[in-house]
Design a protein around this motif. Structure first.
Motif, short mmCIF file in Angstrom:
data_model
loop_
_atom_site.label_atom_id
_atom_site.label_comp_id
_atom_site.label_asym_id
_atom_site.label_seq_id
_atom_site.Cartn_x
_atom_site.Cartn_y
_atom_site.Cartn_z
N TYR A 32 58.32 36.36 38.09
CA TYR A 32 57.19 36.97 37.40
C TYR A 32 57.04 38.46 37.71
O TYR A 32 56.00 39.05 37.46
N MET A 33 58.09 39.07 38.28
CA MET A 33 58.11 40.52 38.53
C MET A 33 56.92 40.96 39.38
O MET A 33 56.30 41.99 39.13
N ASP A 34 56.59 40.14 40.37
CA ASP A 34 55.51 40.46 41.31
C ASP A 34 54.17 40.69 40.63
O ASP A 34 53.32 41.42 41.13
N SER A 35 53.96 40.06 39.48
CA SER A 35 52.69 40.23 38.79
C SER A 35 51.88 38.94 38.88
O SER A 35 52.43 37.85 39.02
N TYR A 36 50.57 39.07 38.80
CA TYR A 36 49.67 37.91 38.77
C TYR A 36 48.67 38.16 37.67
O TYR A 36 47.97 39.18 37.67
N ARG A 37 48.60 37.26 36.71
CA ARG A 37 47.74 37.50 35.56
C ARG A 37 47.08 36.21 35.10
O ARG A 37 47.66 35.12 35.16
N GLU A 38 45.90 36.34 34.61
CA GLU A 38 45.08 35.23 34.16
C GLU A 38 45.44 34.85 32.73
O GLU A 38 45.71 35.71 31.89
#
Length: 282
Positions: A32-38
């Protein structure tokens, strides 16, 4: 299988808020390319309602890598499910379960099960090898809060990590027993995994460096035949190469007379999976 249990699986987020600097064994950060998303609530709730129109269900597993979004009291996900009469299974870390009031709120919102990556009962393995940034003590606090709120614990553990010893593996198995004892019968369950180091993960790179380090040590032995306590020679860039080695802890070493735990586990596991060894032997 989920349908047989009258269960739906749908995440509220993608990625993990801890993946950028935690859990060396985990490939989520890479995926996830170091991303965190809702997942936007309007989109997510519309999906839930469309499934309910086709088939009523009473339980959902929010299969997020980490359910950090869902457990925010300001977010509408759990209250929405509670209103619909749907119970919930979440995925969290122990250090997200240290607040007794928050855990009780989760139970009030219909959370009946929480998956926790406990990972290890060894403080060294947990933090120097896995980089979990947790203490073993947090696992006990989290378990007690879950048990008090009558939420089932699904605990997972990983053994045969690089440099891990048999005594440290026993610490992990003992921790699994200790946490289980906090809950009533059938109130928790545990799964123990043998490490799978995937290319691209930090722990895969650590293992690769371990092999490179041991190769360098063998080169020193062959080329210089030095006493281990003698000062290393500067020739041929050996010192520079050794200085790039990142994990030379006191408990690490090359060519130790005692076999590493992983080396003793894997052949029996392979034989068991091939039908040539019993579960007792494994």
């Amino acid at each position: 299988e989920a349908a047989k249990r009258n269960e739906v699986i749908l995440p509220t987020s993608r990625g993990c808020p801890y993946s950028t600097d935690s859990c060396t064994f985990c490939s989520v950060g890479m995926q996830y390319m170091d991303s965190y998303r809702e997942v936007p609530f309007r989109v997510w709730s519309a999906d839930i309602l469309s499934v309910l129109k086709a088939q009523l269900f009473t339980h959902i597993e929010l299969e997020d890598e980490n359910s950090a979004i869902a457990i925010k009291e300001s977010k509408p996900y759990l209250p929405f499910l509670k209103k619909m009469g749907i119970t919930t299974h979440l995925h969290l870390r122990s250090d997200q379960l240290l607040d007794e009031k928050r855990v009780q709120w989760m139970a009030d919102m219909g959370v009946i099960r929480v998956h926790v990556g406990v990972e290890s009962g060894s403080e060294r393995v947990l933090n120097q090898v896995m980089y979990k940034h947790e203490s073993v003590a947090t696992h006990f606090v989290a378990a007690k809060n879950l048990a008090k709120a009558k939420i089932e614990l699904v605990a997972t553990y990983i053994v045969a990590n690089p440099t891990e010893t048999w005594s440290e593996i026993r610490q992990t198995l003992q921790l699994a027993d200790d946490l289980k004892a906090i809950f009533p019968q059938e109130g928790s369950r545990a799964t123990v995994y043998v490490l799978a180091a995937f290319p691209g993960t930090p722990i895969f790179e650590d293992i690769s460096r371990m092999h490179a380090f041991c190769a360098l040590m063998e080169r020193l032995k062959q080329e210089y035949d030095l006493d281990p306590h003698e000062k290393l020679p500067p020739e041929n860039g050996v010192v520079e190469a050794l200085s790039s080695w990142l994990k030379t802890g006191k408990e690490s070493g090359c060519g130790t007379p005692t076999r590493k735990a992983a080396e003793t586990v894997q052949p029996t596991l392979k034989a068991y999976l091939a039908g040539n060894a019993t579960f007792g032997e494994l």
